[in-house]
Write an enzyme that holds these catalytic residues in place. Sequence first.
Site, short mmCIF file in Angstrom:
data_model
loop_
_atom_site.label_atom_id
_atom_site.label_comp_id
_atom_site.label_asym_id
_atom_site.label_seq_id
_atom_site.Cartn_x
_atom_site.Cartn_y
_atom_site.Cartn_z
N PHE A 278 0.90 -1.16 0.00
CA PHE A 278 0.00 0.13 0.05
C PHE A 278 0.91 1.28 -0.03
CE2 PHE A 278 -1.90 -3.51 2.39
CZ PHE A 278 -3.10 -3.75 1.73
N ASP A 299 1.21 -1.17 -5.00
CA ASP A 299 -0.11 -0.46 -4.98
C ASP A 299 -0.82 -0.92 -6.10
OD1 ASP A 299 -1.03 2.39 -3.14
OD2 ASP A 299 -1.91 2.07 -5.09
N ASN A 326 -2.70 -6.06 -6.16
CA ASN A 326 -3.45 -6.09 -4.93
C ASN A 326 -2.73 -6.71 -3.88
OD1 ASN A 326 -5.18 -7.07 -2.92
ND2 ASN A 326 -6.77 -7.14 -4.43
N ALA A 327 -2.41 -5.87 -2.90
CA ALA A 327 -1.44 -6.45 -1.82
C ALA A 327 -2.01 -7.57 -1.33
CB ALA A 327 -1.40 -5.44 -0.82
N ASP A 347 0.65 -0.59 5.35
CA ASP A 347 -0.07 0.75 5.59
C ASP A 347 -1.33 1.05 4.77
OD1 ASP A 347 -0.91 3.50 6.35
OD2 ASP A 347 0.78 4.37 4.86
N CYS A 387 -5.30 3.14 10.11
CA CYS A 387 -5.84 4.66 10.10
C CYS A 387 -7.17 4.43 10.52
CB CYS A 387 -5.59 5.23 9.10
SG CYS A 387 -6.02 4.69 7.43
#
Length: 443
Positions: A278, A299, A326-327, A347, A387
């Site tokens: 990401f 990413d 796609n991570a 992240d 987050c």
Amino acid sequence: MNDPPRSPKEARRLERLKHGSRATRDTAPARRQSAHRPRPVLGNIQNIQSATSDEATVVVSKRALERLHQGHFWIYRSDIAAPETLSGGEVVRLADERGWFAGKAFYGSRSQIAVRLLTREDEPVDDQFFIRRLEQAIALRDAIRPDPERRQAARLVHGDADLLPGLVVDRYADCLSVQTLIEATDSRRELFATLLQRLLSPRAIVERNDVRVRAYEGLEQRKGMLRGEPPGAVEFLEGEVKLVADLLSGQKTGAFLDQAENRIEAGRYAKGRALDCFTYGGAFALQLARKAERVIAVDISEQAAAQGRQSAARNGMRNVEFKVANAFDLLRAESEAGERYDTIVLDPPAFAKSKDTVDAALRGYKEINLRAFHLLAPGGVLVTCSCSFHIDDATFEHTVLQAASDARRTVQVVERRGAAKDHPTLLGVPETRYLKCLILRVL
Ligand code: SAH
């Protein structure tokens, strides 16, 4: 064991404690008032205090006042009585049900948060007031990281936490990027642009009002120039690394400044083969690349990867490879292939955008952290972030622990971190905390 109460007052207190009533009152988080609870009424209060200004008065319930006194700054619509003529964005005087002055606030006509406190003092809320608030906010950033040449980026104004609710100002080198997120700041955006121009003399001021939260305020999506010409790609320094932000088309206000210190810190621990999932514009990856032999940055966005490649070139870094993927898939494929990394950064975007999606979000966090623990070589470092505001520190840590134990890894906590210091929080407003960043080492 228990002494008998020494006074009737103490007896009553013990009784309350036994039944939990007081304990409940002291510790329960303030709940939103239910709809059938009577609202405070606008009584005959106009003449009670000699007002220092001609602002309209909004009466606030006792419960909301208690919250204000405890340091919270928002009052919900069910806790106020406001004159019908009031329009969104006005500055109002707050009064308790007996008419005593309680502060001044921004009034919002649409949002469930009807009132956002500006000051507890009976002072004029005029241009001078906003200049003082802006100067106070900027002074903190100058103290955190003095940057006389203005080559770095910083969040200069962080909304409620700087007592400027609904206003965000980010500086990227000599340009500013501004968000006016509520009716009161949106209707004053010309004023803020003028004051910011006067205080900081930026080359350009961009507005990035293309954010969903504005819908709750009945505000449209908008972006463009408030002052100056479109600045193009703005280069700034983050630690030793050159980064680039496109203030008009980048994510957020151009970059994710809340992670700035975490990225620099992550760079200290980087080594060997590194993986930054990401990555967006590669901001973590480039910090890692200063010490790691090789960095793979992932990413899902082609545009993000392209920006990352440009930044890597600007820094003359040849050991970073940007992949569009796609991570989740990449992490799975790498771990199934038995790959090994010495440094991994996770992240992701906020998986839990609302309370309803917390469970699914936790499964997402568990999945990527589990894969990362499988991939880490002994002594390897994991920088893992969330987050999601709806997931608190303890819940996030618990999820990471579950992933570690499923992977049978023993994990040392090197640092527990949050948002950068230029994103301060208010002690009384837990909603201003959201970013979690753990720096871990697998033993
Ligand atoms: N680490 C970045 C910020 C990341 S923001 C920094 O420090 O600047 C989250 C990023 O995740 C966005 O760039 C978004 O494009 C990307 N993203 C979202 N879902 C993804 C997925 N499934 N796989 C890979 N990247 C994803």
